[in-house]
Motif scaffolding. Structure first.
Motif, PDB file in Angstrom:
ATOM      1  N   ILE A 169     -16.112   7.626  12.592  1.00 23.48           N
ATOM      2  CA  ILE A 169     -16.099   7.820  11.539  1.00 23.48           C
ATOM      3  C   ILE A 169     -17.775   7.097  11.472  1.00 23.48           C
ATOM      4  CG2 ILE A 169     -15.561   6.133   9.065  1.00 23.48           C
ATOM      5  CD1 ILE A 169     -12.378   5.567  10.418  1.00 23.48           C
ATOM      6  N   ALA A 170     -18.243   6.044  11.531  1.00 23.57           N
ATOM      7  CA  ALA A 170     -19.905   5.833  10.992  1.00 23.57           C
ATOM      8  C   ALA A 170     -20.593   7.049  10.939  1.00 23.57           C
ATOM      9  CB  ALA A 170     -20.036   5.013  11.355  1.00 23.57           C
ATOM     10  N   HIS A 171     -20.702   7.808  13.117  1.00 22.71           N
ATOM     11  CA  HIS A 171     -20.641   9.121  13.246  1.00 22.71           C
ATOM     12  C   HIS A 171     -20.444  10.231  12.357  1.00 22.71           C
ATOM     13  CE1 HIS A 171     -22.236   5.506  15.886  1.00 22.71           C
ATOM     14  NE2 HIS A 171     -23.837   6.310  15.706  1.00 22.71           N
ATOM     15  N   GLY A 172     -19.786  10.326  11.750  1.00 24.32           N
ATOM     16  CA  GLY A 172     -19.042  11.091  11.040  1.00 24.32           C
ATOM     17  C   GLY A 172     -18.461  12.224  11.592  1.00 24.32           C
ATOM     18  N   VAL A 173     -17.490  12.115  13.412  1.00 22.31           N
ATOM     19  CA  VAL A 173     -17.002  13.111  13.815  1.00 22.31           C
ATOM     20  C   VAL A 173     -15.450  12.602  13.511  1.00 22.31           C
ATOM     21  CG1 VAL A 173     -15.915  12.648  16.295  1.00 22.31           C
ATOM     22  CG2 VAL A 173     -18.575  11.620  15.949  1.00 22.31           C
ATOM     23  N   PHE A 174     -15.203  11.965  12.947  1.00 20.88           N
ATOM     24  CA  PHE A 174     -14.089  11.229  11.729  1.00 20.88           C
ATOM     25  C   PHE A 174     -14.058  11.395  10.448  1.00 20.88           C
ATOM     26  CE2 PHE A 174     -11.107   8.985  15.134  1.00 20.88           C
ATOM     27  CZ  PHE A 174     -10.863   9.981  16.177  1.00 20.88           C
ATOM     28  N   LEU A 175     -13.050  11.961   9.727  1.00 22.35           N
ATOM     29  CA  LEU A 175     -13.374  11.795   8.379  1.00 22.35           C
ATOM     30  C   LEU A 175     -12.196  11.054   7.587  1.00 22.35           C
ATOM     31  CD1 LEU A 175     -14.550  16.218   7.544  1.00 22.35           C
ATOM     32  CD2 LEU A 175     -16.012  13.113   7.735  1.00 22.35           C
ATOM     33  N   THR A 176     -11.931  10.425   6.780  1.00 24.01           N
ATOM     34  CA  THR A 176     -11.337   9.682   5.913  1.00 24.01           C
ATOM     35  C   THR A 176     -10.605  10.330   5.636  1.00 24.01           C
ATOM     36  OG1 THR A 176     -11.958   8.330   5.438  1.00 24.01           O
ATOM     37  CG2 THR A 176     -11.931   7.551   7.316  1.00 24.01           C
ATOM     38  N   ARG A 177      -9.327  10.375   4.609  1.00 17.31           N
ATOM     39  CA  ARG A 177      -8.350  10.434   3.472  1.00 17.31           C
ATOM     40  C   ARG A 177      -7.873   9.747   3.249  1.00 17.31           C
ATOM     41  NH1 ARG A 177      -6.537  15.617   5.910  1.00 17.31           N
ATOM     42  NH2 ARG A 177      -4.237  15.371   5.977  1.00 17.31           N
ATOM     43  N   GLN A 178      -7.348   9.458   1.604  1.00 16.41           N
ATOM     44  CA  GLN A 178      -7.303   8.548   1.345  1.00 16.41           C
ATOM     45  C   GLN A 178      -6.173   8.914   0.575  1.00 16.41           C
ATOM     46  OE1 GLN A 178      -8.592   5.621   2.173  1.00 16.41           O
ATOM     47  NE2 GLN A 178      -6.623   5.031   0.544  1.00 16.41           N
ATOM     48  N   GLU A 179      -4.806   9.247   1.055  1.00 15.18           N
ATOM     49  CA  GLU A 179      -2.648   9.582   0.463  1.00 15.18           C
ATOM     50  C   GLU A 179      -1.841   8.725  -0.316  1.00 15.18           C
ATOM     51  OE1 GLU A 179      -1.251  12.496   3.140  1.00 15.18           O
ATOM     52  OE2 GLU A 179      -2.972  13.256   3.395  1.00 15.18           O
ATOM     53  N   ASN A 180      -1.301   8.981  -0.782  1.00 15.10           N
ATOM     54  CA  ASN A 180      -0.274   8.070  -0.943  1.00 15.10           C
ATOM     55  C   ASN A 180       1.134   8.520  -0.495  1.00 15.10           C
ATOM     56  OD1 ASN A 180      -1.390   7.196  -4.039  1.00 15.10           O
ATOM     57  ND2 ASN A 180      -0.777   8.422  -5.010  1.00 15.10           N
ATOM     58  N   VAL A 181       1.292   6.786  -0.110  1.00 17.37           N
ATOM     59  CA  VAL A 181       2.757   6.409   0.713  1.00 17.37           C
ATOM     60  C   VAL A 181       3.539   6.853   0.280  1.00 17.37           C
ATOM     61  CG1 VAL A 181       1.825   7.071   3.022  1.00 17.37           C
ATOM     62  CG2 VAL A 181       2.695   5.144   1.578  1.00 17.37           C
ATOM     63  N   PHE A 182       4.677   7.724   0.283  1.00 15.69           N
ATOM     64  CA  PHE A 182       6.361   6.971  -0.715  1.00 15.69           C
ATOM     65  C   PHE A 182       7.310   6.084   0.306  1.00 15.69           C
ATOM     66  CE2 PHE A 182       4.230  10.609  -2.900  1.00 15.69           C
ATOM     67  CZ  PHE A 182       4.337  10.468  -4.595  1.00 15.69           C
ATOM     68  N   ARG A 183       7.581   4.736  -0.077  1.00 17.23           N
ATOM     69  CA  ARG A 183       8.636   3.839  -0.018  1.00 17.23           C
ATOM     70  C   ARG A 183       9.926   5.026  -0.018  1.00 17.23           C
ATOM     71  NH1 ARG A 183       4.705   0.049  -1.850  1.00 17.23           N
ATOM     72  NH2 ARG A 183       4.335   1.414  -3.450  1.00 17.23           N
ATOM     73  N   THR A 184      10.571   5.225   1.251  1.00 15.69           N
ATOM     74  CA  THR A 184      12.017   5.920   0.956  1.00 15.69           C
ATOM     75  C   THR A 184      12.816   5.791   1.481  1.00 15.69           C
ATOM     76  OG1 THR A 184      10.423   8.288   0.531  1.00 15.69           O
ATOM     77  CG2 THR A 184      12.973   8.426   0.775  1.00 15.69           C
ATOM     78  N   PRO A 185      13.653   5.055   0.425  1.00 18.37           N
ATOM     79  CA  PRO A 185      15.333   4.650   0.823  1.00 18.37           C
ATOM     80  C   PRO A 185      16.104   5.691   2.355  1.00 18.37           C
ATOM     81  CG  PRO A 185      15.405   4.598  -0.986  1.00 18.37           C
ATOM     82  CD  PRO A 185      13.953   5.155  -0.911  1.00 18.37           C
ATOM     83  N   TYR A 186      16.067   5.387   2.603  1.00 19.99           N
ATOM     84  CA  TYR A 186      17.484   5.931   3.272  1.00 19.99           C
ATOM     85  C   TYR A 186      17.209   6.933   3.887  1.00 19.99           C
ATOM     86  CZ  TYR A 186      20.837   2.624   1.392  1.00 19.99           C
ATOM     87  OH  TYR A 186      21.400   1.465   1.080  1.00 19.99           O
ATOM     88  N   LYS A 187      15.408   6.880   4.454  1.00 18.06           N
ATOM     89  CA  LYS A 187      15.270   8.250   4.684  1.00 18.06           C
ATOM     90  C   LYS A 187      15.517   8.916   6.162  1.00 18.06           C
ATOM     91  CE  LYS A 187       9.639   9.727   4.240  1.00 18.06           C
ATOM     92  NZ  LYS A 187       9.085   9.597   3.949  1.00 18.06           N
ATOM     93  N   ASN A 188      15.761   7.907   7.160  1.00 13.43           N
ATOM     94  CA  ASN A 188      15.806   7.897   8.624  1.00 13.43           C
ATOM     95  C   ASN A 188      17.377   9.542   8.469  1.00 13.43           C
ATOM     96  OD1 ASN A 188      17.239   6.153   7.318  1.00 13.43           O
ATOM     97  ND2 ASN A 188      17.640   5.276   9.783  1.00 13.43           N
ATOM     98  N   ILE A 189      18.010   9.362   7.471  1.00 16.25           N
ATOM     99  CA  ILE A 189      18.926  10.154   6.575  1.00 16.25           C
ATOM    100  C   ILE A 189      18.534  12.078   6.709  1.00 16.25           C
ATOM    101  CG2 ILE A 189      21.492  11.320   6.567  1.00 16.25           C
ATOM    102  CD1 ILE A 189      21.163   8.397   5.190  1.00 16.25           C
ATOM    103  N   VAL A 190      18.558  12.626   8.078  1.00 17.40           N
ATOM    104  CA  VAL A 190      17.751  14.162   7.810  1.00 17.40           C
ATOM    105  C   VAL A 190      18.271  15.072   7.445  1.00 17.40           C
ATOM    106  CG1 VAL A 190      15.004  13.036   8.025  1.00 17.40           C
ATOM    107  CG2 VAL A 190      16.543  13.442   9.531  1.00 17.40           C
ATOM    108  N   GLN A 191      19.612  15.383   8.635  1.00 19.12           N
ATOM    109  CA  GLN A 191      19.926  16.585   8.612  1.00 19.12           C
ATOM    110  C   GLN A 191      20.407  16.828   7.552  1.00 19.12           C
ATOM    111  OE1 GLN A 191      22.188  13.769   9.339  1.00 19.12           O
ATOM    112  NE2 GLN A 191      23.903  14.506   9.211  1.00 19.12           N
TER     113      GLN A 191
END
Ligand code: ADP
Ligand code: ZN
Ligand code: ZN
Length: 732
Positions: A169-191
């Protein structure tokens, strides 16, 4: 510009608006921080104006904006006006309903994570050119991130070398970005599940709902497939580019129900129930606010889901008492739903197997469209309800809580490997402790109610103030050791069942066993998955559950709710019996119900066993009309309480005089008016008095005048607590 701000302080009883100098970006609905006294507190801008009565030198400026957008929409600002007027609420209490509680005061924040990705400048180049040959750790993590495209930094730190990640990151090879993540209940049920084919009846009910320009009452017997009708309407609403709200009683938010919604609507649905953690609740709410989720499913408070362009509102089990909030802020969910439906021009459907008399009456008058599902799916029979006369059991020498027919039926049910539900009707009922010799009953010192014995802890508890007392060995009055516990609680039923059926696995479900987060979901889940044979419980087991293996329902003491001091007592009893009976025989296996009563000839049992809702409705509505109870009137109660009995009396007298003046001017509006001690005369050391009235429906001006009287009480008697209620569930 001057901003008019409602400040978030709980201590004060004054519902005041304060003026501040506005700052850039502050607008109607903004949540702001404002100087108040010698600190900053939160508030909501409800208007911008050019003028103020506050002298210039006294006028302070808003400190800051708390969100990147106005958090209270125009719709909610108007809803706030409606609710404060209709239900006599403070504005700030209404605003608090609009936001997740922990969000206020900044006690909860969006979860932000740092994501790492490869700088495009380095992506196409041979890594050997910018990562030293010896730096294996850097090469390893570089290859991983190149491969996956983007990764959570905390994941990289844990699984690779954190120093290598930092370096890149310090050498600029990696870039970073901040992102909101959502704590979603029962997320594992997807089908995504595509649903069932609707029956013709369901198809036509869904069409009626979506075509009606009035609210629809969906009157469908238990097991008639109402849920699929709602799901179909929600699908249509989403297809039209709109959003939907579905309300269910808290207790029906079972894992099964949530799974159905998750699998049908995926991430489009946000689930709001009391079992969520604060973070999850906040995130689900934000997903609705930002349009990431378009369907809100939840208990009463989900009616405040921050959705725009609502196309459909569903109130399932519309008769359920939980839709009336009985503590501050007191409101009637149905009326809030009406407001939102009107504002958004949305469809509104209320469904039940036992509609409230009020709703059915509205449907009969043409205020609602009536849609029926008279048959269970696949035409399964309604379970047979057998009445057992408990007085006869006593005559035959059986003084226990289980009649011979119930024991026999349980035995058969267990032998066949099926499941049973034993229902204890506990409304207005407590297992008090009494001296058999002198009749002394143990009561709470602070509240005028009987104490309840809790066997597992061997103590007495007051259910109103939670105060605990030691169990009595001797009667404090006559010193007799013959202390008798009054009626039976769920614990004693479980004890008896264990004795009679030692092999049966029993689950107990009541207020005590469901106190912790997710507890009721776990208990119901255990029962549904066959980990228990018998479910013993109170009102909670009566609602909406779909357990295919339940073939027997035992109603231990059906009469209890009949003797409750409530004009809806008989209606509630009918609803409870029908609902709990509806848990039996929902799948292939036929079900039966055994109803134990000491008053077998009461008309409510005749109608309930015949599943004759219409007959029951006719009888009740005639009674209500003759006695002028709702819907033929509106009950208004002003409740005044104070630790000092004289203050309470004085305040009540004064208020009563003023209400009587109002009544004298419009005698035609008042059907009943009186002042008295409340049935529960003392709760938490406070004496309680009430002014009870019944007024003609839709007498808005009179109601407002009564509210003003209540306001005056608060102003003139700062020591007393005073609130008002419309058609309360519980008049104790
Ligand atoms: P209600 O809410 O009216 O009591 P439910 O919605 O719980 O009834 O439905 C009862 C049962 O019937 C559920 O198991 C449901 O999956 C099933 N069901 C509903 N509609 C259909 C359909 N069209 N075809 C097959 N099964 C259905
Ligand atoms: Zn005694
Ligand atoms: Zn108490």
């Amino acid at each position: 510009m001057i901003a008019r701000v409602i400040v978030d302080i709980s201590a004060s009883d004054v519902d005041k608006v304060f003026d501040y100098v506005a700052i850039d970006g502050a607008t109607r609905g903004s949540r702001v921080s404002v100087p108040f006294g010698n600190r900053d507190i939160e508030g909501y801008v409800i208007a911008l104006t050019d003028t103020t009565d506050v002298p210039r030198d006294k006028l302070k400026t808003i400190t800051s904006l708390l969100d990147d957008r106005p958090i209270v929409s125009e719709e909610f600002l108007q809803l706030c006006d409606f609710m404060t007027e209709r239900f006599h609420l403070r504005k700030i209490d209404v605003f608090r309903l609009f936001l997740p509680s922990k969000m206020r005061g900044g006690r909860i924040k969006a979860l932000e994570k740092t994501f790492v990705y490869v700088n495009p400048d380095y992506a196409e180049t041979d890594p050997a050119l910018f990562i030293k040959k010896s730096a294996h750790a850097q090469m390893e993590v570089f290859e991983y991130v190149s491969d996956v495209g983007c990764a959570d930094q905390s994941y990289l730190n844990a699984n690779f070398s954190a120093a290598a990640v930092r370096n890149l990151i310090a050498h600029g090879v990696f870039l970073t970005r901040q992102e909101n993540v959502f704590r979603t209940p029962y997320k594992n049920i997807v089908q995504r599940d595509s649903g069932v084919m609707l029956t013709e009846e369901q198809e036509s009910a869904a069409k009626t709902i979506m075509d009606s320009d009035r609210p629809t009452l969906l009157f469908g017997v238990t097991g008639s497939g109402k849920t699929e009708v709602y799901l179909n309407c929600i699908e249509k609403t989403l297809q039209a580019g709109k959003t939907a709200i579905m309300l269910v009683p808290e207790i029906s938010l079972t894992p099964q129900v949530m799974r159905i919604f998750r699998s049908r609507f995926g991430d489009d649905v946000a689930l709001l129930h009391s079992g969520l953690g604060d973070g999850e609740r906040f995130d689900e709410w934000r997903r609705l606010l930002t349009g990431r989720a378009r369907v809100a499913v939840g208990a009463r408070s989900a009616i405040f889901a921050p959705l725009t362009d609502v196309g459909l509102i569903v109130i399932d089990e519309e008769h359920d008492t939980s839709y009336i909030s009985e503590s501050n802020p007191r409101y009637i969910t149905r009326e809030v739903a009406f407001f939102r439906a009107n504002y958004n021009n949305a469809k509104l459907v209320m469904g039940s197997a036992t509609p409230s008399i009020e709703s059915y009456h509205a449907a009969c008058c043409g205020k609602y469209t009536l849609s029926r599902l008279p048959n269970r799916i696949n035409k399964r029979e309604m379970p047979d309800i057998k009445i057992v006369n408990m007085c006869k059991e006593t005559t035959y020498g059986n003084s226990g809580m289980f009649s011979a027919p119930l024991i026999e039926a349980l035995d058969e049910c267990m032998k066949a490997g099926n499941q049973a539900i034993l229902f204890l009707n506990r409304r207005g009922y407590s297992s008090f402790v009494m001296c058999k010799k002198c009749g002394y009953v143990a009561k709470c010192d602070d509240c005028d109610v009987s104490l309840v014995y809790h066997k597992d802890e061997d103590i007495l508890k007051c259910h109103y103030c939670q105060r605990r007392y030691a169990m009595l060995d001797l009667c404090p009055n006559c010193k007799s050791p013959h202390i008798k516990q009054g009626f039976m609680g769920t614990e004693r039923i479980v004890e008896q069942v264990n004795k009679m059926f030692p092999k049966a696995r029993v689950i107990r479900m009541d207020n005590d066993t469901t106190r912790t987060k997710d507890a009721h979901l776990k208990l119901l889940g255990d029962f549904a998955s066959g980990n228990a044979d018998i479910l013993v419980g109170t009102q909670m087991v009566a609602k909406g559950h779909d357990f295919p293996n339940v073939t027997l329902v035992g109603i231990i003491d059906a009469d209890m709710s009949l003797h409750f001091s409530d004009f809806r007592a008989v209606e509630r009893t009918f609803q409870l019996i029908t609902q709990v009976a509806g848990r039996a025989g929902r799948e292939q296996k036929a079900g039966s119900v055994i109803l134990q009563t000491y008053t077998p000839n009461h008309y409510v049992y005749r109608f309930a066993t015949a599943y004759d809702y219409e007959g029951f409705y006719q009888k009740e509505i005639n009674l209500l009309q003759a006695t002028a109870f709702p819907p033929f009137s509106e009950i208004l109660r002003v409740l005044i309480s104070c630790e000092n009995e004289n203050f309470a009396l004085e305040a009540t007298k004064q208020a009563f005089d003023e209400v009587r003046e109002i009544a004298d001017k419009s005698p035609e509006t008042f059907i009943y008016l009186n002042a008295m001690r409340a049935p529960k005369n003392r709760i938490q050391s406070k004496y309680r008095m009430q002014i009870l009235m019944r007024i003609k429906p839709e007498s808005d001006a009179i109601r407002t005048a009564v509210y003003k009287v209540a306001d005056k009480v608060i102003e003139n008697f700062p020591q007393v607590t005073c609130f008002t209620e419309i058609n309360p569930n519980d008049l104790s």
